[in-house]
Motif scaffolding. Structure first.
Motif, PDB file in Angstrom:
ATOM      1  N   ARG A 483       0.836  -1.210   0.000  1.00  0.00           N
ATOM      2  CA  ARG A 483       0.000   0.000   0.000  1.00  0.00           C
ATOM      3  C   ARG A 483       0.865   1.252   0.000  1.00  0.00           C
ATOM      4  O   ARG A 483       0.551   2.235  -0.685  1.00  0.00           O
ATOM      5  CB  ARG A 483      -0.944   0.003   1.201  1.00  0.00           C
ATOM      6  CG  ARG A 483      -2.071  -1.000   1.124  1.00  0.00           C
ATOM      7  CD  ARG A 483      -3.152  -0.711   2.158  1.00  0.00           C
ATOM      8  NE  ARG A 483      -2.647  -0.811   3.515  1.00  0.00           N
ATOM      9  CZ  ARG A 483      -2.616  -1.937   4.234  1.00  0.00           C
ATOM     10  NH1 ARG A 483      -3.062  -3.055   3.713  1.00  0.00           N
ATOM     11  NH2 ARG A 483      -2.159  -1.937   5.469  1.00  0.00           N
ATOM     12  N   ASP A 537      -8.767  -6.245  -0.501  1.00  0.00           N
ATOM     13  CA  ASP A 537      -8.823  -4.947   0.189  1.00  0.00           C
ATOM     14  C   ASP A 537      -9.524  -3.930  -0.705  1.00  0.00           C
ATOM     15  O   ASP A 537      -8.901  -3.061  -1.319  1.00  0.00           O
ATOM     16  CB  ASP A 537      -7.397  -4.492   0.524  1.00  0.00           C
ATOM     17  CG  ASP A 537      -7.367  -3.178   1.295  1.00  0.00           C
ATOM     18  OD1 ASP A 537      -8.452  -2.675   1.661  1.00  0.00           O
ATOM     19  OD2 ASP A 537      -6.257  -2.655   1.525  1.00  0.00           O
ATOM     20  N   LEU A 538     -10.841  -4.012  -0.757  1.00  0.00           N
ATOM     21  CA  LEU A 538     -11.616  -3.091  -1.594  1.00  0.00           C
ATOM     22  C   LEU A 538     -11.606  -1.675  -1.046  1.00  0.00           C
ATOM     23  O   LEU A 538     -11.775  -0.709  -1.806  1.00  0.00           O
ATOM     24  CB  LEU A 538     -13.051  -3.596  -1.723  1.00  0.00           C
ATOM     25  CG  LEU A 538     -13.246  -4.872  -2.550  1.00  0.00           C
ATOM     26  CD1 LEU A 538     -14.692  -5.325  -2.481  1.00  0.00           C
ATOM     27  CD2 LEU A 538     -12.823  -4.648  -3.993  1.00  0.00           C
ATOM     28  N   ASP A 539     -11.428  -1.524   0.256  1.00  0.00           N
ATOM     29  CA  ASP A 539     -11.420  -0.187   0.838  1.00  0.00           C
ATOM     30  C   ASP A 539     -10.289   0.661   0.259  1.00  0.00           C
ATOM     31  O   ASP A 539     -10.415   1.890   0.175  1.00  0.00           O
ATOM     32  CB  ASP A 539     -11.259  -0.276   2.361  1.00  0.00           C
ATOM     33  CG  ASP A 539     -12.466  -0.893   3.038  1.00  0.00           C
ATOM     34  OD1 ASP A 539     -13.556  -0.893   2.429  1.00  0.00           O
ATOM     35  OD2 ASP A 539     -12.318  -1.398   4.170  1.00  0.00           O
ATOM     36  N   PHE A 540      -9.202   0.018  -0.127  1.00  0.00           N
ATOM     37  CA  PHE A 540      -8.069   0.764  -0.674  1.00  0.00           C
ATOM     38  C   PHE A 540      -8.477   1.535  -1.928  1.00  0.00           C
ATOM     39  O   PHE A 540      -7.977   2.648  -2.172  1.00  0.00           O
ATOM     40  CB  PHE A 540      -6.925  -0.193  -0.996  1.00  0.00           C
ATOM     41  CG  PHE A 540      -5.708   0.480  -1.584  1.00  0.00           C
ATOM     42  CD1 PHE A 540      -4.944   1.357  -0.829  1.00  0.00           C
ATOM     43  CD2 PHE A 540      -5.337   0.253  -2.904  1.00  0.00           C
ATOM     44  CE1 PHE A 540      -3.831   1.977  -1.365  1.00  0.00           C
ATOM     45  CE2 PHE A 540      -4.221   0.869  -3.451  1.00  0.00           C
ATOM     46  CZ  PHE A 540      -3.466   1.735  -2.682  1.00  0.00           C
ATOM     47  N   ASN A 542     -11.015   3.157  -2.499  1.00  0.00           N
ATOM     48  CA  ASN A 542     -11.735   4.390  -2.173  1.00  0.00           C
ATOM     49  C   ASN A 542     -10.896   5.381  -1.382  1.00  0.00           C
ATOM     50  O   ASN A 542     -11.384   6.456  -1.018  1.00  0.00           O
ATOM     51  CB  ASN A 542     -13.008   4.048  -1.400  1.00  0.00           C
ATOM     52  CG  ASN A 542     -13.960   3.195  -2.216  1.00  0.00           C
ATOM     53  OD1 ASN A 542     -14.145   3.438  -3.408  1.00  0.00           O
ATOM     54  ND2 ASN A 542     -14.537   2.172  -1.601  1.00  0.00           N
ATOM     55  N   GLU A 543      -9.641   5.033  -1.089  1.00  0.00           N
ATOM     56  CA  GLU A 543      -8.748   5.984  -0.420  1.00  0.00           C
ATOM     57  C   GLU A 543      -8.515   7.199  -1.309  1.00  0.00           C
ATOM     58  O   GLU A 543      -8.351   7.064  -2.518  1.00  0.00           O
ATOM     59  CB  GLU A 543      -7.391   5.340  -0.127  1.00  0.00           C
ATOM     60  CG  GLU A 543      -7.318   4.611   1.169  1.00  0.00           C
ATOM     61  CD  GLU A 543      -5.877   4.260   1.539  1.00  0.00           C
ATOM     62  OE1 GLU A 543      -4.959   5.031   1.161  1.00  0.00           O
ATOM     63  OE2 GLU A 543      -5.670   3.229   2.186  1.00  0.00           O
ATOM     64  N   THR A 558      -9.549   9.473  -5.617  1.00  0.00           N
ATOM     65  CA  THR A 558      -9.536   8.106  -5.108  1.00  0.00           C
ATOM     66  C   THR A 558      -8.569   7.259  -5.929  1.00  0.00           C
ATOM     67  O   THR A 558      -8.237   7.565  -7.082  1.00  0.00           O
ATOM     68  CB  THR A 558     -10.933   7.472  -5.198  1.00  0.00           C
ATOM     69  OG1 THR A 558     -11.323   7.381  -6.570  1.00  0.00           O
ATOM     70  CG2 THR A 558     -11.949   8.295  -4.409  1.00  0.00           C
ATOM     71  N   ARG A 560      -9.237   4.443  -7.169  1.00  0.00           N
ATOM     72  CA  ARG A 560      -9.988   3.935  -8.325  1.00  0.00           C
ATOM     73  C   ARG A 560      -9.924   4.912  -9.496  1.00  0.00           C
ATOM     74  O   ARG A 560      -9.673   4.523 -10.639  1.00  0.00           O
ATOM     75  CB  ARG A 560     -11.441   3.689  -7.915  1.00  0.00           C
ATOM     76  CG  ARG A 560     -12.282   3.001  -8.971  1.00  0.00           C
ATOM     77  CD  ARG A 560     -13.746   2.986  -8.550  1.00  0.00           C
ATOM     78  NE  ARG A 560     -13.973   2.225  -7.336  1.00  0.00           N
ATOM     79  CZ  ARG A 560     -14.247   0.923  -7.305  1.00  0.00           C
ATOM     80  NH1 ARG A 560     -14.303   0.230  -8.435  1.00  0.00           N
ATOM     81  NH2 ARG A 560     -14.463   0.314  -6.150  1.00  0.00           N
ATOM     82  N   SER A 876      -7.896 -10.338   3.542  1.00  0.00           N
ATOM     83  CA  SER A 876      -8.269  -9.390   4.600  1.00  0.00           C
ATOM     84  C   SER A 876      -9.773  -9.267   4.774  1.00  0.00           C
ATOM     85  O   SER A 876     -10.241  -8.762   5.801  1.00  0.00           O
ATOM     86  CB  SER A 876      -7.688  -8.001   4.273  1.00  0.00           C
ATOM     87  OG  SER A 876      -8.261  -7.486   3.080  1.00  0.00           O
ATOM     88  N   ARG A 877     -10.530  -9.719   3.799  1.00  0.00           N
ATOM     89  CA  ARG A 877     -11.983  -9.578   3.848  1.00  0.00           C
ATOM     90  C   ARG A 877     -12.623 -10.964   3.955  1.00  0.00           C
ATOM     91  O   ARG A 877     -12.271 -11.869   3.196  1.00  0.00           O
ATOM     92  CB  ARG A 877     -12.469  -8.866   2.578  1.00  0.00           C
ATOM     93  CG  ARG A 877     -13.970  -8.640   2.484  1.00  0.00           C
ATOM     94  CD  ARG A 877     -14.319  -7.949   1.174  1.00  0.00           C
ATOM     95  NE  ARG A 877     -13.757  -6.614   1.151  1.00  0.00           N
ATOM     96  CZ  ARG A 877     -14.393  -5.521   1.555  1.00  0.00           C
ATOM     97  NH1 ARG A 877     -15.629  -5.610   2.014  1.00  0.00           N
ATOM     98  NH2 ARG A 877     -13.821  -4.339   1.490  1.00  0.00           N
TER      99      ARG A 877
END
Length: 932
Positions: A483, A537-540, A542-543, A558, A560, A876-877
């Protein structure tokens, strides 16, 4: 004629005299050997410079036994710079600090906040000798941890996170271990165990030394040297001498602190810099381009340096001094003349001859052992000296053991019992890769710089593709590192979606022609897509990432959206040429292609050139990106566009099949196609991976690569011995981009071979190891515990060595290049056919060995000697995942039952023979499976 004082002292520390270029040790090249040791022996891969051992913590270590002052095999052709001609270095580091541990005994500490730099240079003219040196004396016998070659009882151990030096005399012995505590602290711990070997009591003094003069790894100096004002090394050293040192006591009598103050550059230097910029403006087509005005907050060099310190942890110092000139005298670090007197405690200004000198007086009973502890480091933002002292005062005795335990349990481990060196090398490579991390203050992220020649000689962090490649093994073990590298790269993305080729200094885009490279977004899309698919890690996505090179202040997007912007740049701005093949611009992976083969038509090639490598790679990367988008819930239809574009690139690649292999590149109407008569490796594996080949073409291509590229004792060469390799002078055949051996290319070859010929893939993987290089070239010191990004092929006059050309002296710093560590690890996962999909994981473990085990926090796969397979997947999910496992046909037939999370069920087979199983994972509860 007697040597001058300068010549004498520089020679004692192993530093090449300025302006002198030392000849190669063997004009006919190194001797090539068939491997002498059996791969199942512990000594396999040791070389003539020492041997591999297991230390007391169960970790690999290299016992360095060469006396570099007398052994001619220790000499390497170098220009004046970081390394001396007989100097060999090991890396001691953690997540922030990195030190070069020399076979001469000293360490130089690298620090990257601000600009990359060495904090404690070796510069005998100003009495600077690195650091980590110690001296024990009772007035009659003196022991030193500086290695001058005269003591037979001097032992050196390169360990995981430490450098150990042992020296013994008649009365005393010293065991000094300098380690980097595991984690992110900017410190090194020096622990010195003194033994009184006598039957009588003794009074001894120990003096601990660390230097204070910085040496900036300045790209400005690298290009400024073009003006003729001096070499890059001389300019960097002059800059280091222009800092005034304000030395003050630390924590009472425990130590010393150095605050540095820049005194300004010389008028001559500033004039030379202006001449250099004017010269570059006049020739904009050179490798170094015109110097643009710097953005606010960026610079080529650092003028505000961090505070450094040296502290005695276990007891106050009994004496101290800053006057390194008085201590070392004319004799240098081997026999300091000032050791005969106690340190006087004076902190009077000593000019450039400033160092940290702490003394400890010891009263020792007969046979007593006493351990002294010192803490050296620097203070970046967020760190306080009193907190660091308190932390390590309470844990000094256990730091090395605890750090070793952390290194032992972390990372990706790969073990093949029939060849035990593999477990050792996997562990070692993980250490070297992770301990290469530094912190880039401009981007606010940790970075895995390519290092090696590029950083330590040129002062260059690039190309942008390299940190991304280096991070890939950490997908399996340390996702936070991936990351950080992704954020670093995403912060580089410009408004048009392009990525700077490289960074120098503090946030300066490298002024080089390769800033118009054509492939860099592909590496970002690959790494980000694999990270998300593997870890879930889908949240990444949207960072929000702040842009560092945007025309709009405060811009943040983001992950994405930034990935989509890079994709748009790749397809719209890079685009394709007249053959439908992705354009070349000034380079693709091969930075030297146009500069080597197309100088006569450079402008035409940059405008009209096409890269088959780019098309083949794009086809696979876009498929991977589309998979990630589908898994990430894309509803915009972007994944369909990406898949369609990948298919177009696949078709364009197919069209360049010449009946034997794929052509390399179209270099415009004047030069035409390259790769018709010479086989270039770059596009071939990607074409197989992307599905651009029919089964028959795949077999034909592998046959030709095996016959034309895999004939040497190491890995495959970058091109065959064809007409295009022989363009130009004969000296440079088989080196760099004219047929060298590149781990970065061969990891992709291993990956592609797995699906065609697993036995050949296994052999190719092993041929790219350090162990293999050390066995074949035991008289070359690099390539044993660390290495270069490429090695000369047998077609070169210096096979197995780093490139050594007029404008590229790779031998100046032929180690610590991260490709030599990262590629071994990442391609190990490909040997087992690990591929992440939207639904789960595909596995094709077809290794031709009786048993193996790949072990990582994310995924594991093992095969027992009884032929049973088992493993786990821990993303992680939480979720339910489908695993598709393809075994060798004769093994697949013996599987009668599958077990998922402890529940057995009948085997479900697909038409192609693959075994399919489905199961769930939760946080801290992997999906576990077994085939019975």
């Amino acid at each position: 004629m007697k040597p001058t004082r300068r010549q004498f002292i520089w020679s004692t520390v192993g530093v090449t005299l300025a302006g002198k270029f030392e000849a190669p040790r063997n004009a006919t090249g190194p001797t090539e050997h068939e491997p002498q040791n059996n791969p199942n022996a512990a000594a396999y891969g040791s070389s003539n410079f020492g041997k591999w051992i297991e230390d007391e913590f169960g970790l690999p270590a290299f016992q360095y036994t060469c006396n570099q002052t007398t052994d001619p095999r220790a000499t390497t052709p170098v220009q004046p710079g970081i390394l001396a001609s007989t100097e060999h270095v090991h890396q001691v580091g953690n997540d922030r600090i990195t030190a070069l541990a020399s076979n001469y005994g000293h360490l130089r500490v690298r620090q990257d906040e601000g600009c990359p730099k060495i904090l404690n240079d070796v510069d005998p003219e100003t009495s600077q000798f690195g650091g980590g040196l110690g001296y024990l004396t009772d007035g009659h016998e003196t022991l030193s941890t500086y290695h001058d070659g005269t003591s037979a009882a001097f032992e050196r151990i390169f360990g995981v996170g430490y450098y150990r030096k042992r020296v013994a005399g008649q009365r005393y012995s010293v065991d000094q271990v300098i380690s980097a505590p595991f984690g992110d602290d900017p410190v090194l711990l020096s622990q010195v165990t003194v033994t009184n070997r006598q039957d009588v009591a003794a009074t001894v003094r120990w003096v601990e030394y660390w230097g204070c003069q910085p040496f900036q790894l300045s790209f400005r100096a690298y290009i400024e040297a073009m003006s003729g004002i001096g070499t890059a090394t001389e300019l960097r050293r002059d800059l280091g001498r222009r800092f005034r040192h304000e030395i003050s006591p630390a924590d009472g009598m425990r130590g010393l602190i150095d605050s540095k103050h820049f005194q300004g550059r010389s008028a001559e230097d500033e004039a030379a810099w202006q001449r250099t910029k004017t010269m570059l403006q006049a020739r904009p087509d050179g490798f170094i381009t015109a110097i643009q005005d710097l953005r606010a907050g960026t610079d080529f060099d650092s003028y505000v340096l961090p505070t450094t310190f040296l502290v005695s942890l276990d007891a106050p110092a009994s004496g101290f001094s800053r006057d390194a000139a008085s201590f070392f005298g004319r004799s240098g670090p081997a026999h300091p003349s000032g050791l005969q007197n106690m340190l006087n405690g004076s902190l009077a200004d000593s000019g450039a001859h400033t160092g940290f000198l702490l003394e400890r007086s010891l009263e020792m009973v007969p046979k007593e052992k006493r351990t002294l502890s010192f803490l050296y480091g620097y203070l970046p933002e967020g760190f306080k000296l009193d907190e660091l002292i308190a932390r390590y005062q309470t844990s000094t005795a256990s730091v090395l053991q605890q750090s070793s335990a952390e290194w032992k349990r972390r990372g990706m481990r790969f073990d093949v019992p029939a060849e035990p060196w593999i477990k050792r090398e996997a562990t070692w490579n993980h250490y070297y890769l992770r301990s290469s991390q530094t912190f880039d203050e401009f981007f606010g992220e940790h970075i895995l710089n390519q290092n090696g020649f590029y950083q330590y000689t040129m002062g260059f962090q690039g190309a942008a593709r390299d940190p991304l490649q280096h991070s890939l093994p950490f997908v399996f073990s340390d996702p936070e590192i991936v990351r950080s590298i992704l954020r670093y790269t995403l912060k580089e993305v410009r408004d048009d979606g392009s990525i700077p080729y490289g960074i120098v200094g503090h946030g300066v885009v490298a002024p080089i022609i390769s800033d118009k490279a054509s492939d860099l977004p592909l590496w970002l899309l690959w790494t980000a897509s694999e990270y998300v698919l593997a870890t879930r890690d889908l949240d990444f996505l949207n960072e929000k990432i702040p842009a560092r090179f945007s025309a709009t202040d405060g811009r943040a997007e983001t992950v994405r959206n930034l990935l989509e912007r890079c994709y748009r740049h790749q397809v719209d701005d890079v685009g394709v040429g007249q053959h439908g093949v992705v354009r070349m611009l000034v380079d693709d992976w091969n930075d030297g292609l146009l500069l080597t083969w197309a100088q006569s038509a450079f402008k035409e090639c940059a405008e009209q050139g096409e890269s088959v490598l780019n098309s083949a790679m794009s086809a696979w990367v876009f498929d991977e990106y589309a998979r990630m988008l589908r898994y990430g819930g894309d509803r915009s239809g972007l994944h369909e566009q990406v898949s369609e574009r990948g298919q177009r690139d696949r078709e364009a690649t197919r069209a360049q099949w010449n009946g034997k292999w794929f052509k390399r590149a179209w270099l415009g109407p004047r030069l035409g196609w390259f790769g018709e008569t010479t086989l270039w490796i770059e596009p071939q594996p990607w074409a197989i991976l992307a599905g651009a080949t029919s089964p028959e073409q795949s077999r034909e291509l592998v046959r030709n690569m095996n016959d034309l590229l895999r004939h040497g004792p190491l890995g495959a060469t970058q091109m065959s011995d064809g007409p295009e390799m022989k363009t130009g002078d004969a000296v440079n055949i088989g080196t760099l981009e004219r047929g060298a051996i590149w781990p970065s290319l061969n990891q992709t070859l291993v990956w592609a071979l797995v699906g065609i010929d697993p036995a050949m893939a296994w052999e190719e993987w092993k041929k790219n190891s350090f162990a293999r290089h050390a066995e074949v070239y035991p008289d070359i010191w690099y390539g044993v515990w660390s290495g270069n990004d490429s090695y000369n092929s047998p077609l070169n006059q210096q096979p197995g060595e780093a490139a050594n050309q007029q404008f590229f002296h790779g031998t100046d710093f032929p180690v610590l290049n991260l490709h030599s560590h990262a590629c071994f690890l990442y391609s190990a996962t490909k040997l087992l056919g690990i591929e992440f999909t939207e639904a789960g994981v595909n596995l094709k473990p077809k290794l031709p060995v009786e048993s193996f085990r790949l072990d990582s926090p994310l995924i594991g796969v093992s095969k027992s000697s009884a032929g049973q397979y088992e493993g786990w997947y821990a993303p992680s999910r939480p979720g339910t995942w489908t695993l598709r496992i393809t075994l060798p046909e004769h093994e697949a037939k013996t599987v009668l039952q599958v077990e998922v999370n402890g529940t057995q069920s009948p085997v479900k087979r697909l038409a192609d023979g693959a075994i399919v199983l489905t199961g769930s994972s939760a946080l801290h509860e992997p999906l576990r499976w077994a085939l019975r």
